[in-house]
Design a protein around this motif. Structure first.
Motif, PDB file in Angstrom:
ATOM      1  N   VAL A  85       0.855  -1.182   0.000  1.00 55.35           N
ATOM      2  CA  VAL A  85       0.000   0.000   0.000  1.00 55.35           C
ATOM      3  C   VAL A  85       0.889   1.229   0.000  1.00 55.35           C
ATOM      4  N   LEU A  86       0.521   2.227  -0.793  1.00 58.30           N
ATOM      5  CA  LEU A  86       1.118   3.551  -0.710  1.00 58.30           C
ATOM      6  C   LEU A  86       0.038   4.483  -0.194  1.00 58.30           C
ATOM      7  N   THR A 121      -3.205   3.171  14.302  1.00 61.82           N
ATOM      8  CA  THR A 121      -2.847   3.775  13.022  1.00 61.82           C
ATOM      9  C   THR A 121      -2.881   2.703  11.938  1.00 61.82           C
ATOM     10  N   LEU A 122      -2.750   3.137  10.719  1.00 63.31           N
ATOM     11  CA  LEU A 122      -2.689   2.216   9.588  1.00 63.31           C
ATOM     12  C   LEU A 122      -1.516   1.251   9.726  1.00 63.31           C
ATOM     13  N   ALA A 123      -0.447   1.692  10.353  1.00 61.72           N
ATOM     14  CA  ALA A 123       0.749   0.861  10.532  1.00 61.72           C
ATOM     15  C   ALA A 123       0.462  -0.389  11.353  1.00 61.72           C
ATOM     16  N   ASP A 124      -0.551  -0.354  12.202  1.00 60.34           N
ATOM     17  CA  ASP A 124      -0.893  -1.517  13.020  1.00 60.34           C
ATOM     18  C   ASP A 124      -1.361  -2.701  12.180  1.00 60.34           C
ATOM     19  N   LYS A 125      -1.777  -2.452  10.944  1.00 62.45           N
ATOM     20  CA  LYS A 125      -2.297  -3.503  10.072  1.00 62.45           C
ATOM     21  C   LYS A 125      -1.221  -4.118   9.172  1.00 62.45           C
ATOM     22  N   PHE A 126       0.019  -3.601   9.269  1.00 56.44           N
ATOM     23  CA  PHE A 126       1.088  -4.032   8.378  1.00 56.44           C
ATOM     24  C   PHE A 126       2.334  -4.423   9.169  1.00 56.44           C
ATOM     25  N   VAL A 165       6.835  -0.867   7.411  1.00 56.40           N
ATOM     26  CA  VAL A 165       6.382   0.488   7.085  1.00 56.40           C
ATOM     27  C   VAL A 165       7.604   1.378   6.918  1.00 56.40           C
ATOM     28  N   VAL A 166       7.656   2.117   5.802  1.00 55.49           N
ATOM     29  CA  VAL A 166       8.709   3.098   5.583  1.00 55.49           C
ATOM     30  C   VAL A 166       8.079   4.395   5.093  1.00 55.49           C
ATOM     31  N   HIS A 167       8.770   5.492   5.346  1.00 54.29           N
ATOM     32  CA  HIS A 167       8.273   6.814   4.963  1.00 54.29           C
ATOM     33  C   HIS A 167       9.252   7.441   3.991  1.00 54.29           C
ATOM     34  N   GLY A 168       8.738   8.088   2.956  1.00 56.33           N
ATOM     35  CA  GLY A 168       9.636   8.698   1.985  1.00 56.33           C
ATOM     36  C   GLY A 168       8.947   9.723   1.125  1.00 56.33           C
ATOM     37  N   LYS A 169       9.574   9.975  -0.023  1.00 53.56           N
ATOM     38  CA  LYS A 169       9.096  11.021  -0.910  1.00 53.56           C
ATOM     39  C   LYS A 169       9.140  10.554  -2.355  1.00 53.56           C
ATOM     40  N   LEU A 170       8.085  10.892  -3.086  1.00 56.91           N
ATOM     41  CA  LEU A 170       8.021  10.617  -4.516  1.00 56.91           C
ATOM     42  C   LEU A 170       8.849  11.696  -5.211  1.00 56.91           C
ATOM     43  N   TYR A 171       9.874  11.295  -5.954  1.00 53.18           N
ATOM     44  CA  TYR A 171      10.766  12.294  -6.536  1.00 53.18           C
ATOM     45  C   TYR A 171      10.732  12.364  -8.059  1.00 53.18           C
ATOM     46  N   LYS A 172      10.037  11.436  -8.715  1.00 48.58           N
ATOM     47  CA  LYS A 172       9.990  11.492 -10.179  1.00 48.58           C
ATOM     48  C   LYS A 172       8.801  10.697 -10.692  1.00 48.58           C
ATOM     49  N   GLN A 211       5.542  14.411  -3.324  1.00 49.44           N
ATOM     50  CA  GLN A 211       4.539  13.970  -2.348  1.00 49.44           C
ATOM     51  C   GLN A 211       5.194  13.056  -1.314  1.00 49.44           C
ATOM     52  N   ARG A 212       4.832  13.258  -0.050  1.00 51.90           N
ATOM     53  CA  ARG A 212       5.319  12.375   1.012  1.00 51.90           C
ATOM     54  C   ARG A 212       4.438  11.134   1.044  1.00 51.90           C
ATOM     55  N   LEU A 213       5.077   9.976   1.194  1.00 54.14           N
ATOM     56  CA  LEU A 213       4.365   8.697   1.119  1.00 54.14           C
ATOM     57  C   LEU A 213       4.771   7.770   2.256  1.00 54.14           C
ATOM     58  N   PHE A 214       3.852   6.917   2.623  1.00 58.83           N
ATOM     59  CA  PHE A 214       4.165   5.770   3.463  1.00 58.83           C
ATOM     60  C   PHE A 214       3.992   4.539   2.590  1.00 58.83           C
ATOM     61  N   LEU A 215       4.993   3.654   2.599  1.00 61.61           N
ATOM     62  CA  LEU A 215       4.888   2.367   1.932  1.00 61.61           C
ATOM     63  C   LEU A 215       4.682   1.341   3.050  1.00 61.61           C
ATOM     64  N   LEU A 216       3.608   0.570   2.931  1.00 59.27           N
ATOM     65  CA  LEU A 216       3.276  -0.426   3.949  1.00 59.27           C
ATOM     66  C   LEU A 216       3.159  -1.780   3.284  1.00 59.27           C
ATOM     67  N   MET A 217       3.701  -2.821   3.933  1.00 60.98           N
ATOM     68  CA  MET A 217       3.680  -4.164   3.359  1.00 60.98           C
ATOM     69  C   MET A 217       3.319  -5.187   4.425  1.00 60.98           C
TER      70      MET A 217
END
Length: 148
Positions: free
Chosen positions: A59-60, A83-88, A91-98, A139-145
């Motif tokens: 999930v992004l 939080t949403l993180a409890d379901k995964f 979890v990492v946080h980052g930025k869409l750069y391109k 855009q700032r994003l959370f990637l959850l797996m």
């Protein structure tokens, strides 16, 4: 719950396609089941091991808040707050750069490429341009797996 920017189930097809570069990180190549998307993702395998054939939900999301309210940019763990993180599991946080569109003549349809960095762990997500409609540059994003 606020909406996800992207969600699908992927299957790891290759681990470290260019050879192992780092002890604690692996680059995975994965394909999804629904939207014909391809992803390369650097994963901290010391904390979240990945193997060829693993299936996982990815999930992004723009926020971890279950009600969809924007993230403040600061980590504030409040006792008992879900939080949403409890379901995964990862979890990492980052930025869409391109964001780029690949319209090479050998392809039947154009493909969009979405690039993000999660503290130096890189992701490229390639596929149908309609899947990129909710993404914005910087855009700032959370990637959850989580594995399925």
């Amino acid at each position: 719950m606020g909406e996800y920017l992207f969600e699908d189930v992927f299957t790891v097809s290759t681990l470290d396609p260019d050879g192992k570069k780092f002890d604690k990180v692996s680059r995975i190549e994965a394909h999804n089941e629904q939207l014909n998307m391809y992803m390369q993702l650097d994963v901290a395998t010391e904390v979240y091991p990945m193997h060829v054939g693993d299936k996982f939900t990815m999930v992004l999301a723009p926020t971890l808040n279950l009600d969809g309210t924007p993230d403040t940019g600061f980590f504030t763990q409040q006792a008992g707050k879900k939080t949403l993180a409890d379901k995964f599991d990862y979890v990492v946080h980052g930025k869409l750069y391109k964001i780029s569109e690949n319209t090479s003549p050998d392809q039947k349809q154009p493909k969009v490429e979405i690039y993000a960095s999660f503290g130096g762990l890189l992701m490229i997500l390639t596929g149908d341009p309609s899947s990129a409609s909710s993404f914005e540059l910087d855009q700032r994003l959370f990637l959850l797996m989580r594995k399925v």
